[in-house]
Design a protein around this motif. Structure first.
Motif, PDB file in Angstrom:
ATOM      1  N   GLY A 152       0.813  -1.200   0.000  1.00 47.29           N
ATOM      2  CA  GLY A 152       0.000   0.000   0.000  1.00 47.29           C
ATOM      3  C   GLY A 152       0.851   1.255   0.000  1.00 47.29           C
ATOM      4  N   PHE A 153       0.207   2.389  -0.247  1.00 47.90           N
ATOM      5  CA  PHE A 153       0.869   3.691  -0.226  1.00 47.90           C
ATOM      6  C   PHE A 153       0.146   4.599   0.761  1.00 47.90           C
ATOM      7  CE2 PHE A 153       4.065   4.279  -3.582  1.00 47.90           C
ATOM      8  CZ  PHE A 153       4.026   3.007  -4.146  1.00 47.90           C
ATOM      9  N   ALA A 154       0.886   5.548   1.319  1.00 52.67           N
ATOM     10  CA  ALA A 154       0.262   6.577   2.147  1.00 52.67           C
ATOM     11  C   ALA A 154       0.921   7.904   1.833  1.00 52.67           C
ATOM     12  CB  ALA A 154       0.429   6.247   3.624  1.00 52.67           C
ATOM     13  N   ALA A 155       0.128   8.861   1.418  1.00 58.48           N
ATOM     14  CA  ALA A 155       0.614  10.223   1.175  1.00 58.48           C
ATOM     15  C   ALA A 155       0.091  11.071   2.320  1.00 58.48           C
ATOM     16  CB  ALA A 155       0.099  10.745  -0.160  1.00 58.48           C
ATOM     17  N   GLU A 156       1.004  11.614   3.109  1.00 52.90           N
ATOM     18  CA  GLU A 156       0.575  12.317   4.318  1.00 52.90           C
ATOM     19  C   GLU A 156       1.161  13.727   4.358  1.00 52.90           C
ATOM     20  OE1 GLU A 156      -1.651  11.004   6.117  1.00 52.90           O
ATOM     21  OE2 GLU A 156      -1.525   8.875   5.665  1.00 52.90           O
ATOM     22  N   THR A 157       0.531  14.573   5.144  1.00 53.97           N
ATOM     23  CA  THR A 157       1.050  15.923   5.361  1.00 53.97           C
ATOM     24  C   THR A 157       1.569  16.086   6.788  1.00 53.97           C
ATOM     25  OG1 THR A 157      -1.183  16.649   5.944  1.00 53.97           O
ATOM     26  CG2 THR A 157      -0.474  17.019   3.669  1.00 53.97           C
ATOM     27  N   ASN A 158       1.296  15.087   7.656  1.00 57.34           N
ATOM     28  CA  ASN A 158       1.665  15.202   9.066  1.00 57.34           C
ATOM     29  C   ASN A 158       1.568  13.820   9.728  1.00 57.34           C
ATOM     30  OD1 ASN A 158      -1.224  15.947   8.415  1.00 57.34           O
ATOM     31  ND2 ASN A 158      -1.448  15.552  10.608  1.00 57.34           N
ATOM     32  N   ASN A 159       2.243  13.618  10.837  1.00 54.51           N
ATOM     33  CA  ASN A 159       2.195  12.345  11.590  1.00 54.51           C
ATOM     34  C   ASN A 159       2.454  11.131  10.701  1.00 54.51           C
ATOM     35  OD1 ASN A 159       1.380  13.993  13.649  1.00 54.51           O
ATOM     36  ND2 ASN A 159      -0.771  13.394  13.561  1.00 54.51           N
TER      37      ASN A 159
ATOM     38  N   ASP B  32      -8.330  20.283   0.693  1.00 54.23           N
ATOM     39  CA  ASP B  32      -7.167  20.102   1.576  1.00 54.23           C
ATOM     40  C   ASP B  32      -5.960  19.978   0.649  1.00 54.23           C
ATOM     41  OD1 ASP B  32      -6.973  17.425   0.669  1.00 54.23           O
ATOM     42  OD2 ASP B  32      -7.829  16.554   2.464  1.00 54.23           O
ATOM     43  N   PRO B  33      -4.746  19.666   1.153  1.00 56.56           N
ATOM     44  CA  PRO B  33      -3.591  19.624   0.249  1.00 56.56           C
ATOM     45  C   PRO B  33      -3.694  18.545  -0.831  1.00 56.56           C
ATOM     46  CG  PRO B  33      -2.860  19.779   2.536  1.00 56.56           C
ATOM     47  CD  PRO B  33      -4.338  19.515   2.566  1.00 56.56           C
ATOM     48  N   VAL B  34      -4.623  17.613  -0.705  1.00 57.35           N
ATOM     49  CA  VAL B  34      -4.725  16.488  -1.637  1.00 57.35           C
ATOM     50  C   VAL B  34      -5.976  16.577  -2.504  1.00 57.35           C
ATOM     51  CG1 VAL B  34      -4.891  13.969  -1.788  1.00 57.35           C
ATOM     52  CG2 VAL B  34      -3.451  15.018  -0.036  1.00 57.35           C
ATOM     53  N   ARG B  35      -7.099  16.866  -1.896  1.00 56.83           N
ATOM     54  CA  ARG B  35      -8.390  16.774  -2.588  1.00 56.83           C
ATOM     55  C   ARG B  35      -8.845  18.125  -3.120  1.00 56.83           C
ATOM     56  NH1 ARG B  35      -8.555  14.092   2.380  1.00 56.83           N
ATOM     57  NH2 ARG B  35      -8.966  11.860   2.269  1.00 56.83           N
ATOM     58  N   TYR B  36      -9.569  18.077  -4.236  1.00 52.90           N
ATOM     59  CA  TYR B  36     -10.105  19.319  -4.801  1.00 52.90           C
ATOM     60  C   TYR B  36     -11.393  19.038  -5.560  1.00 52.90           C
ATOM     61  CZ  TYR B  36      -7.871  17.644  -9.104  1.00 52.90           C
ATOM     62  OH  TYR B  36      -7.478  16.886 -10.185  1.00 52.90           O
ATOM     63  N   ILE B  37     -12.110  20.129  -5.854  1.00 55.03           N
ATOM     64  CA  ILE B  37     -13.284  20.071  -6.730  1.00 55.03           C
ATOM     65  C   ILE B  37     -12.891  20.706  -8.055  1.00 55.03           C
ATOM     66  CG2 ILE B  37     -15.674  20.831  -7.040  1.00 55.03           C
ATOM     67  CD1 ILE B  37     -15.954  20.944  -4.030  1.00 55.03           C
ATOM     68  N   SER B 115      -8.580  22.912   4.409  1.00 53.57           N
ATOM     69  CA  SER B 115      -7.771  22.348   5.484  1.00 53.57           C
ATOM     70  C   SER B 115      -6.301  22.365   5.093  1.00 53.57           C
ATOM     71  CB  SER B 115      -8.224  20.912   5.768  1.00 53.57           C
ATOM     72  OG  SER B 115      -7.310  20.292   6.648  1.00 53.57           O
ATOM     73  N   HIS B 116      -5.443  22.782   6.022  1.00 47.56           N
ATOM     74  CA  HIS B 116      -4.008  22.795   5.714  1.00 47.56           C
ATOM     75  C   HIS B 116      -3.399  21.406   5.823  1.00 47.56           C
ATOM     76  CE1 HIS B 116      -3.673  27.057   5.152  1.00 47.56           C
ATOM     77  NE2 HIS B 116      -4.431  27.227   6.231  1.00 47.56           N
ATOM     78  N   GLN B 117      -4.053  20.525   6.574  1.00 47.51           N
ATOM     79  CA  GLN B 117      -3.598  19.143   6.661  1.00 47.51           C
ATOM     80  C   GLN B 117      -4.579  18.258   5.912  1.00 47.51           C
ATOM     81  OE1 GLN B 117      -3.167  18.170  10.808  1.00 47.51           O
ATOM     82  NE2 GLN B 117      -1.212  19.252  10.947  1.00 47.51           N
ATOM     83  N   LYS B 118      -4.084  17.119   5.429  1.00 45.00           N
ATOM     84  CA  LYS B 118      -4.947  16.157   4.756  1.00 45.00           C
ATOM     85  C   LYS B 118      -6.041  15.703   5.730  1.00 45.00           C
ATOM     86  CE  LYS B 118      -4.693  11.688   2.378  1.00 45.00           C
ATOM     87  NZ  LYS B 118      -3.819  10.532   2.078  1.00 45.00           N
ATOM     88  N   ILE B 119      -7.285  15.814   5.311  1.00 49.01           N
ATOM     89  CA  ILE B 119      -8.407  15.393   6.153  1.00 49.01           C
ATOM     90  C   ILE B 119      -8.410  13.874   6.248  1.00 49.01           C
ATOM     91  CG2 ILE B 119     -10.925  15.423   6.381  1.00 49.01           C
ATOM     92  CD1 ILE B 119     -10.861  17.945   4.469  1.00 49.01           C
ATOM     93  N   LYS B 120      -8.395  13.334   7.459  1.00 49.58           N
ATOM     94  CA  LYS B 120      -8.382  11.885   7.622  1.00 49.58           C
ATOM     95  C   LYS B 120      -9.788  11.325   7.452  1.00 49.58           C
ATOM     96  CE  LYS B 120      -5.091   9.960   8.257  1.00 49.58           C
ATOM     97  NZ  LYS B 120      -4.075   9.585   7.222  1.00 49.58           N
ATOM     98  N   LYS B 121      -9.840  10.153   6.882  1.00 55.09           N
ATOM     99  CA  LYS B 121     -11.107   9.476   6.640  1.00 55.09           C
ATOM    100  C   LYS B 121     -11.718   9.055   7.972  1.00 55.09           C
ATOM    101  CE  LYS B 121     -10.527   5.638   4.515  1.00 55.09           C
ATOM    102  NZ  LYS B 121     -10.420   4.591   3.484  1.00 55.09           N
ATOM    103  N   SER B 122     -13.011   9.245   8.133  1.00 56.35           N
ATOM    104  CA  SER B 122     -13.636   8.915   9.410  1.00 56.35           C
ATOM    105  C   SER B 122     -14.563   7.714   9.320  1.00 56.35           C
ATOM    106  CB  SER B 122     -14.449  10.116   9.894  1.00 56.35           C
ATOM    107  OG  SER B 122     -15.557  10.304   9.031  1.00 56.35           O
ATOM    108  N   GLY B 123     -14.926   7.302   8.091  1.00 53.19           N
ATOM    109  CA  GLY B 123     -15.923   6.235   7.954  1.00 53.19           C
ATOM    110  C   GLY B 123     -17.340   6.747   8.081  1.00 53.19           C
TER     111      GLY B 123
END
Lengths: 234, 234
Positions: A152-159, B32-37, B115-123
């Motif tokens: 798998g891959f993970a692209a992260e901005t933090n932690n 966020d830094p990864v996702r866009y519309i 968001s300045h950080q990548k939004i983590k998936k919450s389910g």
């Protein structure tokens, strides 16, 4: 393709006889016939992996979201657009694959409803409701046999380290390739990358800045090593 | 570029001395830094217009959102990403332009917060709140002098004629080029288009399926005609 044929003659054929399934690129989740939600994945890392695996003698299946790239030579190319389509194509090909490398940046969410007509601008605020997409990597982790390797891959901005180790274990991966996309030269749209490869026993390999083709071969080297150590253990 | 130089010798220089400002492509609005519309505009129609105007002797400024295309030769190229950036670059160049052709598909909305950080998936389900972007075309319509010609585009899935006439009048345009993107061969990502050109006096010209370079020259022919009729009227 002359260059490709020469490279193929010169490359080690250490993946001969294996089927490698690679996913690449973003997915697109439509809001209406015009607008969509996507992400900045260029597909370059996944395409480099597909190309490198084909050079090393594997049968390669590349399932790709929309990118600006040409499919690499000697690769079975399956274009998709949405996470749902990627889920279907990947699970269809999964059973016959020895090595599965999920380099795609699959959209975690999609709009609850997709309008069949272009949504007209109202001048007002607008709300989009999103629902989670199927988690393809987690599903493959559940289905994986002891003969298959799942990367798998993970692209992260933090932690990065924390998220990477959690993802490796939670999704039952054999390797996780992580990169901090805030670093210059790493991540989306660059031709280079700076990755950390997390292994199954808490080991981590830090690679310096290198072009994505070289990263791809380093990842495949780790795949070969892992296969050897598993076979040695049997 | 040899082909380009020959084409340039052969093309009529009927736009010599004029500055043509063209916008093209989609815009991207980050979540966020990864996702866009974004939207499905490929930029092909706008790039064809910029190329054709340069061949016909105009000074051309092309303000473009992210596309997979090479900027045409002999064009001042200004890349942008968001609607806000496009608004700034277009209004900066507007004053010096004789003809302004807004072929870009500017996002009507952007997320309230990025968001300045990548939004983590919450389910869980997720909600995105959007606010309207500045309406660049309407703003240019307000600022336009009697010496300038402003050409807009409309990509529709339904009620094309009604929406086109409303947009032409509401945004104070001189021409509106409309296409029904549900027709095969028309609209996004095709190399061809099927357009209807709406003029200021309720007249409409229906063009058959043709490649986007030919459509571009037809639009520029209409621009030349309009300029002549305006000068004749002075």
């Amino acid at each position: 393709t002359i260059l490709h044929n020469i490279s193929k003659l010169l490359a080690p054929h250490d993946l001969a006889g294996l089927t490698v399934l690679v996913t690449a690129g973003p997915t697109r989740e439509s809001l209406d016939p015009v607008r969509y939600i996507s992400n900045r994945s260029s597909g370059k890392m996944g395409y480099a992996l597909a190309r490198a695996a084909a050079l090393r003698g594997a049968r390669v299946i590349l399932v790709s979201g929309p990118t600006a790239l040409e499919p690499p030579p000697d690769v079975e190319f399956i274009p998709v657009e949405t996470a749902d389509q990627m889920f279907n194509e990947v699970t269809r090909a999964f059973g016959g694959a020895d090595v599965i490398i999920k380099a795609a940046a699959v959209a975690d969410y999609r709009p609850v409803t997709v309008s069949h007509q272009k949504i007209k601008k109202s001048g007002q605020e607008m709300i989009i409701e999103l629902v989670p997409n199927p988690d393809i990597l987690a599903e493959l982790g559940r289905r994986k046999t002891s003969q298959q390797l799942l990367i798998g891959f993970a692209a992260e901005t933090n932690n990065l380290e924390q998220y990477a180790r959690e993802k490796l274990s939670r999704k039952n991966l054999d390797l996780l390739v992580a990169n901090d996309i805030t670093m210059p030269g790493a991540g989306f749209d660059y031709d280079t990358n700076i990755v950390r490869i997390f292994g199954p026993h808490d080991e981590v390999e830090d690679l310096p800045l290198m072009d994505k083709n070289t990263v791809a071969h380093k990842i495949l080297d780790r795949v070969i090593e892992l296969r050897k150590s598993r076979q040695g253990a049997v």
